[in-house]
Design a protein around this motif. Structure first.
Motif, PDB file in Angstrom:
ATOM      1  N   VAL A 118      23.611  32.239  48.829  1.00 14.71           N
ATOM      2  CA  VAL A 118      22.210  32.281  48.423  1.00 14.71           C
ATOM      3  C   VAL A 118      21.804  30.915  47.857  1.00 14.71           C
ATOM      4  CG1 VAL A 118      20.591  33.291  46.767  1.00 14.71           C
ATOM      5  CG2 VAL A 118      22.164  34.761  48.014  1.00 14.71           C
ATOM      6  N   GLY A 119      20.708  30.403  48.354  1.00 16.26           N
ATOM      7  CA  GLY A 119      20.183  29.117  47.895  1.00 16.26           C
ATOM      8  C   GLY A 119      20.498  27.960  48.814  1.00 16.26           C
ATOM      9  N   ALA A 120      21.423  28.133  49.767  1.00 18.69           N
ATOM     10  CA  ALA A 120      21.790  27.025  50.652  1.00 18.69           C
ATOM     11  C   ALA A 120      20.581  26.501  51.427  1.00 18.69           C
ATOM     12  CB  ALA A 120      22.896  27.453  51.613  1.00 18.69           C
ATOM     13  N   GLY A 121      19.682  27.384  51.819  1.00 16.42           N
ATOM     14  CA  GLY A 121      18.494  26.970  52.568  1.00 16.42           C
ATOM     15  C   GLY A 121      17.543  26.114  51.761  1.00 16.42           C
ATOM     16  N   ASP A 122      17.595  26.247  50.441  1.00 16.39           N
ATOM     17  CA  ASP A 122      16.757  25.421  49.575  1.00 16.39           C
ATOM     18  C   ASP A 122      17.500  24.171  49.102  1.00 16.39           C
ATOM     19  OD1 ASP A 122      14.439  27.083  49.605  1.00 16.39           O
ATOM     20  OD2 ASP A 122      15.485  28.467  48.282  1.00 16.39           O
ATOM     21  N   TYR A 123      18.758  24.324  48.741  1.00 15.20           N
ATOM     22  CA  TYR A 123      19.527  23.185  48.232  1.00 15.20           C
ATOM     23  C   TYR A 123      19.866  22.172  49.318  1.00 15.20           C
ATOM     24  CZ  TYR A 123      20.339  25.844  43.923  1.00 15.20           C
ATOM     25  OH  TYR A 123      20.189  26.542  42.759  1.00 15.20           O
ATOM     26  N   GLY A 124      20.261  22.654  50.484  1.00 11.42           N
ATOM     27  CA  GLY A 124      20.708  21.761  51.550  1.00 11.42           C
ATOM     28  C   GLY A 124      19.719  20.666  51.903  1.00 11.42           C
ATOM     29  N   PRO A 125      18.461  21.008  52.199  1.00  8.19           N
ATOM     30  CA  PRO A 125      17.498  19.952  52.532  1.00  8.19           C
ATOM     31  C   PRO A 125      17.329  18.928  51.400  1.00  8.19           C
ATOM     32  CG  PRO A 125      16.639  22.081  53.183  1.00  8.19           C
ATOM     33  CD  PRO A 125      17.884  22.342  52.370  1.00  8.19           C
ATOM     34  N   GLY A 126      17.374  19.394  50.164  1.00  8.22           N
ATOM     35  CA  GLY A 126      17.237  18.468  49.035  1.00  8.22           C
ATOM     36  C   GLY A 126      18.390  17.489  48.947  1.00  8.22           C
ATOM     37  N   TRP A 127      19.609  17.995  49.147  1.00  8.75           N
ATOM     38  CA  TRP A 127      20.766  17.085  49.084  1.00  8.75           C
ATOM     39  C   TRP A 127      20.781  16.127  50.270  1.00  8.75           C
ATOM     40  CZ3 TRP A 127      21.555  16.602  44.486  1.00  8.75           C
ATOM     41  CH2 TRP A 127      21.755  17.645  43.600  1.00  8.75           C
ATOM     42  N   GLU A 128      20.354  16.594  51.446  1.00 10.89           N
ATOM     43  CA  GLU A 128      20.229  15.670  52.586  1.00 10.89           C
ATOM     44  C   GLU A 128      19.259  14.537  52.228  1.00 10.89           C
ATOM     45  OE1 GLU A 128      21.894  15.652  55.458  1.00 10.89           O
ATOM     46  OE2 GLU A 128      22.521  17.712  55.855  1.00 10.89           O
ATOM     47  N   PHE A 129      18.133  14.924  51.628  1.00  9.99           N
ATOM     48  CA  PHE A 129      17.138  13.931  51.217  1.00  9.99           C
ATOM     49  C   PHE A 129      17.735  12.933  50.232  1.00  9.99           C
ATOM     50  CE2 PHE A 129      14.319  12.693  47.766  1.00  9.99           C
ATOM     51  CZ  PHE A 129      13.414  11.898  48.453  1.00  9.99           C
ATOM     52  N   TYR A 130      18.389  13.440  49.183  1.00 12.51           N
ATOM     53  CA  TYR A 130      18.914  12.531  48.165  1.00 12.51           C
ATOM     54  C   TYR A 130      20.010  11.625  48.719  1.00 12.51           C
ATOM     55  CZ  TYR A 130      16.189  14.151  44.206  1.00 12.51           C
ATOM     56  OH  TYR A 130      15.147  14.414  43.338  1.00 12.51           O
ATOM     57  N   LEU A 131      20.852  12.125  49.603  1.00 13.38           N
ATOM     58  CA  LEU A 131      21.878  11.245  50.167  1.00 13.38           C
ATOM     59  C   LEU A 131      21.255  10.208  51.100  1.00 13.38           C
ATOM     60  CD1 LEU A 131      25.031  13.469  50.721  1.00 13.38           C
ATOM     61  CD2 LEU A 131      24.472  11.916  48.838  1.00 13.38           C
ATOM     62  N   ASP A 132      20.206  10.567  51.825  1.00 10.72           N
ATOM     63  CA  ASP A 132      19.495   9.559  52.620  1.00 10.72           C
ATOM     64  C   ASP A 132      18.793   8.546  51.712  1.00 10.72           C
ATOM     65  OD1 ASP A 132      20.426  10.560  55.006  1.00 10.72           O
ATOM     66  OD2 ASP A 132      18.539  11.546  55.567  1.00 10.72           O
ATOM     67  N   ALA A 133      18.327   8.994  50.551  1.00  9.85           N
ATOM     68  CA  ALA A 133      17.746   8.061  49.578  1.00  9.85           C
ATOM     69  C   ALA A 133      18.825   7.105  49.066  1.00  9.85           C
ATOM     70  CB  ALA A 133      17.097   8.822  48.427  1.00  9.85           C
ATOM     71  N   LEU A 134      20.042   7.602  48.866  1.00 12.04           N
ATOM     72  CA  LEU A 134      21.153   6.725  48.475  1.00 12.04           C
ATOM     73  C   LEU A 134      21.407   5.677  49.552  1.00 12.04           C
ATOM     74  CD1 LEU A 134      23.629   5.826  46.842  1.00 12.04           C
ATOM     75  CD2 LEU A 134      24.891   7.750  47.863  1.00 12.04           C
ATOM     76  N   ASP A 148       9.850  15.395  55.135  1.00 12.24           N
ATOM     77  CA  ASP A 148      10.576  15.381  56.403  1.00 12.24           C
ATOM     78  C   ASP A 148      11.831  16.256  56.348  1.00 12.24           C
ATOM     79  OD1 ASP A 148       8.730  13.646  57.532  1.00 12.24           O
ATOM     80  OD2 ASP A 148       9.875  11.859  56.972  1.00 12.24           O
ATOM     81  N   TYR A 149      12.162  16.749  55.163  1.00  6.77           N
ATOM     82  CA  TYR A 149      13.393  17.517  54.962  1.00  6.77           C
ATOM     83  C   TYR A 149      13.128  18.998  54.685  1.00  6.77           C
ATOM     84  CZ  TYR A 149      15.620  12.982  54.650  1.00  6.77           C
ATOM     85  OH  TYR A 149      16.074  11.721  54.948  1.00  6.77           O
ATOM     86  N   TYR A 150      12.109  19.242  53.897  1.00  3.18           N
ATOM     87  CA  TYR A 150      11.828  20.617  53.480  1.00  3.18           C
ATOM     88  C   TYR A 150      10.371  20.939  53.768  1.00  3.18           C
ATOM     89  CZ  TYR A 150      11.993  24.902  50.797  1.00  3.18           C
ATOM     90  OH  TYR A 150      11.949  26.216  50.439  1.00  3.18           O
ATOM     91  N   PRO A 151      10.104  22.027  54.431  1.00  2.00           N
ATOM     92  CA  PRO A 151      10.967  23.162  54.771  1.00  2.00           C
ATOM     93  C   PRO A 151      11.633  23.080  56.144  1.00  2.00           C
ATOM     94  CG  PRO A 151       8.705  23.778  55.188  1.00  2.00           C
ATOM     95  CD  PRO A 151       8.680  22.353  54.645  1.00  2.00           C
ATOM     96  N   SER A 152      11.455  21.985  56.890  1.00  2.00           N
ATOM     97  CA  SER A 152      11.949  21.954  58.275  1.00  2.00           C
ATOM     98  C   SER A 152      13.458  22.142  58.405  1.00  2.00           C
ATOM     99  CB  SER A 152      11.522  20.652  58.955  1.00  2.00           C
ATOM    100  OG  SER A 152      12.089  19.538  58.296  1.00  2.00           O
ATOM    101  N   MET A 153      14.256  21.728  57.426  1.00  2.00           N
ATOM    102  CA  MET A 153      15.711  21.888  57.504  1.00  2.00           C
ATOM    103  C   MET A 153      16.205  23.235  56.977  1.00  2.00           C
ATOM    104  SD  MET A 153      17.464  18.307  56.462  1.00  2.00           S
ATOM    105  CE  MET A 153      17.183  16.805  57.369  1.00  2.00           C
ATOM    106  N   LYS A 154      15.335  23.978  56.334  1.00  5.32           N
ATOM    107  CA  LYS A 154      15.761  25.240  55.730  1.00  5.32           C
ATOM    108  C   LYS A 154      16.425  26.185  56.744  1.00  5.32           C
ATOM    109  CE  LYS A 154      14.281  28.944  52.714  1.00  5.32           C
ATOM    110  NZ  LYS A 154      13.379  29.359  51.682  1.00  5.32           N
ATOM    111  N   PRO A 155      15.856  26.391  57.944  1.00  8.94           N
ATOM    112  CA  PRO A 155      16.507  27.292  58.911  1.00  8.94           C
ATOM    113  C   PRO A 155      17.914  26.825  59.309  1.00  8.94           C
ATOM    114  CG  PRO A 155      14.235  26.881  59.558  1.00  8.94           C
ATOM    115  CD  PRO A 155      14.543  25.938  58.426  1.00  8.94           C
TER     116      PRO A 155
END
Length: 162
Positions: A118-134, A148-155
């Motif tokens: 539970v929560g992977a659909g919300d957390y995952g796009p955010g972490w992808e974003f932050y690592l791309d920001a890194l 560009d990350y949320y909500p499109s990556m949620k599924p």
């Protein structure tokens, strides 16, 4: 160009690990500094302050979040330059760094309780974003846009759990 999700779901005995990784053409010590030194985390995630030792507490600011709130986390483990474990009121996070042929592999692991993730659909796009920001902060390129990350990556992240 839309970013591509890279996350993986690894079931564990107590729940699962949402793992998102990036590889850097840089020595492990330099990547470690990017994820642990406040002046460098401020460039892509946000600054932090406090007692940065195992058992210590820090306050950190997520600059990309609405209102740029400050939150508190506890340092569970700090093993430079290979491993950092933090817990806060919402997450149990681990950063694992290892040397690979091309430089340094950074794995961000979000430990989620329960087998359903539970929560992977919300957390995952955010972490992808932050690592791309890194990546952008290290390469001195424009910061990504969270839209560009949320909500499109949620599924994508929800499908990992099926």
């Amino acid at each position: 160009m839309s970013p591509t999700p890279t996350g993986r779901w690894i079931p564990t005995a107590t729940g699962g690990e949402l793992v998102i990784s990036r590889t850097f053409r840089a020595p492990i010590e330099d990547v470690w500094a990017s994820v642990t030194e406040s002046d460098r985390t401020a460039r892509w995630f946000g600054p932090w302050k406090g007692d940065a030792r195992p058992g210590g507490r820090i306050r950190y600011q997520m600059i990309q979040e609405e209102g740029a709130p400050w939150s508190e986390a506890r340092i569970e483990a700090c093993e430079p330059p290979r491993r950092l474990v933090l817990t806060d009121s919402m997450a149990h996070l681990e950063l694992r760094l290892s040397t690979v042929d091309t430089g340094t592999l950074l794995e961000l692991v979000h430990h989620l309780p329960g087998p359903d993730g539970v929560g992977a659909g919300d957390y995952g796009p955010g972490w992808e974003f932050y690592l791309d920001a890194l990546v952008a902060s290290r390469d001195d390129t424009p910061m990504p846009d969270f839209n560009d990350y949320y909500p499109s990556m949620k599924p994508y992240f929800e499908a990992l759990l099926e």
